[in-house]
Design an enzyme around this catalytic site. Sequence first.
Site, PDB file in Angstrom:
ATOM      1  N   SER A  67       0.793  -1.239   0.000  1.00  0.00           N
ATOM      2  CA  SER A  67       0.000   0.000   0.000  1.00  0.00           C
ATOM      3  C   SER A  67       0.817   1.276   0.000  1.00  0.00           C
ATOM      4  O   SER A  67       0.248   2.375  -0.047  1.00  0.00           O
ATOM      5  CB  SER A  67      -0.960   0.019   1.192  1.00  0.00           C
ATOM      6  OG  SER A  67      -2.031  -0.852   0.958  1.00  0.00           O
ATOM      7  N   LYS A  70      -0.052   3.748  -2.639  1.00  0.00           N
ATOM      8  CA  LYS A  70      -1.119   4.748  -2.562  1.00  0.00           C
ATOM      9  C   LYS A  70      -0.604   6.183  -2.510  1.00  0.00           C
ATOM     10  O   LYS A  70      -1.380   7.120  -2.736  1.00  0.00           O
ATOM     11  CB  LYS A  70      -2.022   4.446  -1.376  1.00  0.00           C
ATOM     12  CG  LYS A  70      -2.823   3.145  -1.552  1.00  0.00           C
ATOM     13  CD  LYS A  70      -3.741   2.863  -0.384  1.00  0.00           C
ATOM     14  CE  LYS A  70      -4.626   1.653  -0.671  1.00  0.00           C
ATOM     15  NZ  LYS A  70      -4.216   0.439   0.005  1.00  0.00           N
ATOM     16  N   SER A 122      -6.080   3.508   4.323  1.00  0.00           N
ATOM     17  CA  SER A 122      -5.537   2.640   3.279  1.00  0.00           C
ATOM     18  C   SER A 122      -6.597   1.714   2.680  1.00  0.00           C
ATOM     19  O   SER A 122      -6.352   0.539   2.427  1.00  0.00           O
ATOM     20  CB  SER A 122      -4.361   1.810   3.827  1.00  0.00           C
ATOM     21  OG  SER A 122      -3.584   1.287   2.776  1.00  0.00           O
ATOM     22  N   LYS A 237       3.423   6.488   4.652  1.00  0.00           N
ATOM     23  CA  LYS A 237       2.405   5.498   4.280  1.00  0.00           C
ATOM     24  C   LYS A 237       2.927   4.102   4.559  1.00  0.00           C
ATOM     25  O   LYS A 237       4.038   3.746   4.181  1.00  0.00           O
ATOM     26  CB  LYS A 237       2.046   5.617   2.791  1.00  0.00           C
ATOM     27  CG  LYS A 237       0.914   4.711   2.369  1.00  0.00           C
ATOM     28  CD  LYS A 237      -0.398   5.166   2.955  1.00  0.00           C
ATOM     29  CE  LYS A 237      -1.512   4.147   2.720  1.00  0.00           C
ATOM     30  NZ  LYS A 237      -1.354   2.945   3.580  1.00  0.00           N
TER      31      LYS A 237
END
EC number: 3.4.16.4
Length: 415
Positions: A67, A70, A122, A237
């Site tokens: 993730s 993202k 997320s 992130k």
Amino acid sequence: MIVPFKTDYKENIKPKVVLVKNKEGIKDENNSMKEKDLYAKSAVLLDADSNRVLYNKNGDQVLPMASTTKIMTCIVVLENSKPDEIVKVSQYASSMPDVQLNIKEGEKYYIKDLLYSLMLESHNDTAVALAEHVGGTVEGFADLMNKKAKEIGCKHTYFITPNGLDKTDKNGTHSTTGIDLARIMSYCIKKSPKSKEFLKITREPNYSFASVDGKRSFTCTNHNAFLRMMDGALSGKTGFTNDAGYCYVGSLRKDKKTFVVALLACGWPNNRTYKWKDTKKLMNYGLSNYDYKKFQDMKLDKKELKPVIVKNGQTKEIDDIATTNVRVIENKKQKKDNKAGILLKKDENVEIRYDIKDEVEAPIEEGDKVGTVEYLVDEKVWKTCSVVAMNGVNKIDFEWCYKKVMRKFLIGNFI
């Protein structure tokens, strides 16, 4: 090997390199970072101002990134849409696996709200809904992601999904490298025209919103624990998939230094905390060992900036040699790209390369370029300045010759 500065002149140049030593200290082996000190398979510490890699453990190894994908999804959406655009959820978007916002087919949401869902929690379904809205399809959005990656300077990154779920297609596997991932984060927080919006979203502790019709409401909580771990923590992130393991990309700004850390394959369950330990180690390593040095504070060698001979140039007397003094200026076209300074370790040095013509052909005007001065670290040019003429020199012509001959003749007869 140092490549000479190229000009339109035919004469050869003999560039000279002068070493500028950092006198602030000597190398301290206790402050070195060893690969065994880190859990991550790939770990990178980047100076976000210059994009210079300060520490690299397998930073070019291609790995899945989960993730952390993202951050690219977010910046591409920000740069290609407006906050108040309405996203209609497709059946495909609503079918994404956990982690989900649990949006339903046919529901409508504002882009500005879904971006918080994307970055704070997320949510995988949110990522697909945003991608389909901006790119038309997930594949179309992936094309935008890959195009942006190339613009940023990523060399080994390939996006297939907007949420980072493990996937392989005929062109490759959804993957990146530690260096590329750090560059993407650096772009998001520094160079993107939407960097302020990106930072606002990723730094928000909590965010509440509702569907456009107001029938459903949600509250998202920021899961980037690093924001509360270190003074100056800026953005970040997390990510995890079975193939990628735990991943993280984060940034910190303190004492006029901005660092990015990228970690790939930083443990698997039950090693959730490894990424925080590695991030803090690398950030502290950067803060303790690197200091900002301005290029303008580095003294230039006056001997290298001697007057340049102007061949066939007019002089006060016939037998004089025409010259022009020179000065160093910052290139206007490169001013935005050229850095004002660079982070240096105490044992690192800057090399200054002087690439200046010994002589040029008349005529020459004030401001004409006669060479360059380049600042190098690790054999890479980080700053380039132009060396220009301070005074113009006209070319010898008939009128000049006539006046000088007549003056010499008259003065000679008078004497």
